[in-house]
Design an enzyme around this catalytic site. Structure first.
Site, PDB file in Angstrom:
ATOM      1  N   LYS A  52      51.410 -27.605  -4.377  1.00 35.17           N
ATOM      2  CA  LYS A  52      52.744 -27.651  -3.761  1.00 35.17           C
ATOM      3  C   LYS A  52      52.723 -28.537  -2.512  1.00 35.17           C
ATOM      4  CE  LYS A  52      54.038 -23.151  -5.639  1.00 35.17           C
ATOM      5  NZ  LYS A  52      54.041 -21.699  -5.466  1.00 35.17           N
ATOM      6  N   GLN A  96      53.285 -17.055  -0.911  1.00 26.58           N
ATOM      7  CA  GLN A  96      52.628 -17.075  -2.209  1.00 26.58           C
ATOM      8  C   GLN A  96      52.241 -15.661  -2.659  1.00 26.58           C
ATOM      9  OE1 GLN A  96      52.176 -19.898  -4.160  1.00 26.58           O
ATOM     10  NE2 GLN A  96      51.409 -18.514  -5.739  1.00 26.58           N
ATOM     11  N   ASP A 119      62.184 -19.842  -2.902  1.00 22.89           N
ATOM     12  CA  ASP A 119      61.706 -19.232  -4.142  1.00 22.89           C
ATOM     13  C   ASP A 119      62.833 -18.472  -4.853  1.00 22.89           C
ATOM     14  OD1 ASP A 119      59.130 -19.788  -4.953  1.00 22.89           O
ATOM     15  OD2 ASP A 119      58.190 -18.325  -3.619  1.00 22.89           O
TER      16      ASP A 119
END
Ligand code: NAP
Length: 293
Positions: A52, A96, A119
């Site tokens: 990412k 994460q 997200d």
């Protein structure tokens, strides 16, 4: 049979975003800034976060990685989250998953400011998605929808069967496929571990999205001729013969199922790369929101 090439498509999307960033720079405006929080040293998480961050750099975004030790307490993590919420330079960030067992994931996800939740996991954003409102759509289902859109795969009136009901893949993709729109307008069946006779259901499917994480779960005798197959699964199978010590496989018995499918995603190189591209797209959207454009 057409391979839905997520690698190629994601590179195309990244090039489009890079062109947008170049024009943002030309106008002398602030470039998008994505941050990622990683707690601990889980191998798969390190790989995901690493790619990412690298993708951000390649397309001209600013990126920040907050790598915290495994023993970080919940309060310490919540402090970092609060700092990211307050930092005007950060447009969006991700925490994460999975988090270490001693940290309550739900508490942390609720602490992320919805306007920075690229997200799309915060209930405010998930609710907006379910209500057809513009918002951040979780990157993996967003990537699947974008793939269907760009390959012009017909979903209207089709029977879509989703296997897996997780909050990050199965549940949201079942909502998105059933929404009014293109792609969308599908009739959706959502299966999970308590579903009886899954084979009878998948054999009726025009589209199958498999998101359970069991290698080669979906076999050729579970699929009808001409079905569209989206394989979300990513499992690391130990293999001492390889340098990395493992290989990656999906939920679908690709060799046999691809003989029957009309469209199919490979693993790797299918849904995975699309996920990162859509996270970058969400960050661009976050930046637009912050700059009030
Ligand atoms: P998850 O949270 O573990 O959920 C798995 C789902 O599969 C659950 O709903 C579970 O049912 C269902 N399931 C398990 N065994 C089953 C069976 N025998 N028959 C039917 N359903 C069954 O997984 P996830 O986070 O959604 O991830 C799924 C897979 O996608 C994993 O391999 C993950 O690594 C991969 N993934 C890939 C990407 C990407 O970018 N490509 C992104 C995210 C995840 P219950 O709810 O009843 O337990």
């Amino acid at each position: 049979m057409t391979i839905l090439d997520g690698k190629k498509l994601s590179n195309q999307i990244k090039e489009e975003i890079a062109a947008e960033v170049a024009s943002i720079k030309e106008r002398g405006e602030k470039v998008p800034h994505l941050a990622a929080v990683l707690v601990g040293n889980d191998g798969a998480s390190l790989t995901y976060v690493g790619s990412k961050v690298r993708s951000c750099e390649r397309i001209g975004f600013k990126s920040t990685l907050k790598h915290l030790p495994e023993e970080t307490t919940e309060d310490e993590l919540l402090t970092v989250v609060s700092q990211l919420n307050d930092d005007p330079d950060i447009d969006g960030y991700i925490v994460q998953l999975p988090l270490p067992k001693h940290i309550d994931e739900e508490k942390v996800l609720l602490a992320v400011h919805p306007d920075k939740d690229v997200d799309g996991f915060h209930p405010a954003n998930f609710g907006k998605m379910a209500l057809d409102m513009e918002t951040f759509i979780p990157a993996t289902p967003y990537g699947i929808m974008e793939m269907l859109r760009r390959y012009e795969v017909e979903t209207e009136g089709k029977h879509a069967v989703v296997i897996g009901r997780s909050h990050i893949v199965g549940r949201p993709i079942s909502i998105l496929l059933s929404r009014k729109g293109k792609p969308g307008n599908a009739t959706v069946t959502l299966c999970h571990s308590r579903t009886k006779d899954i084979k009878a259901i998948t054999r009726e499917a025009d589209i199958i999205v498999s998101a359970l994480g069991i290698p080669h779960f979906l076999k050729a005798d579970m699929v009808k001729d001409g079905a569209v197959i989206i394989d979300v699964g990513i499992t690391r199978v130990p293999d001492p013969g390889r340098e990395r010590g493992y290989y990656i496989t999906g939920d679908v018995d690709f060799k046999a199922v691809s003989q029957k499918a009309s469209y199919i995603t490979p693993v790797p190189g299918g849904v995975g790369p699309m996920t990162i591209a859509m996270l970058l797209k969400n960050t661009l959207l976050a930046r637009e929101r912050h700059s009030g454009r």
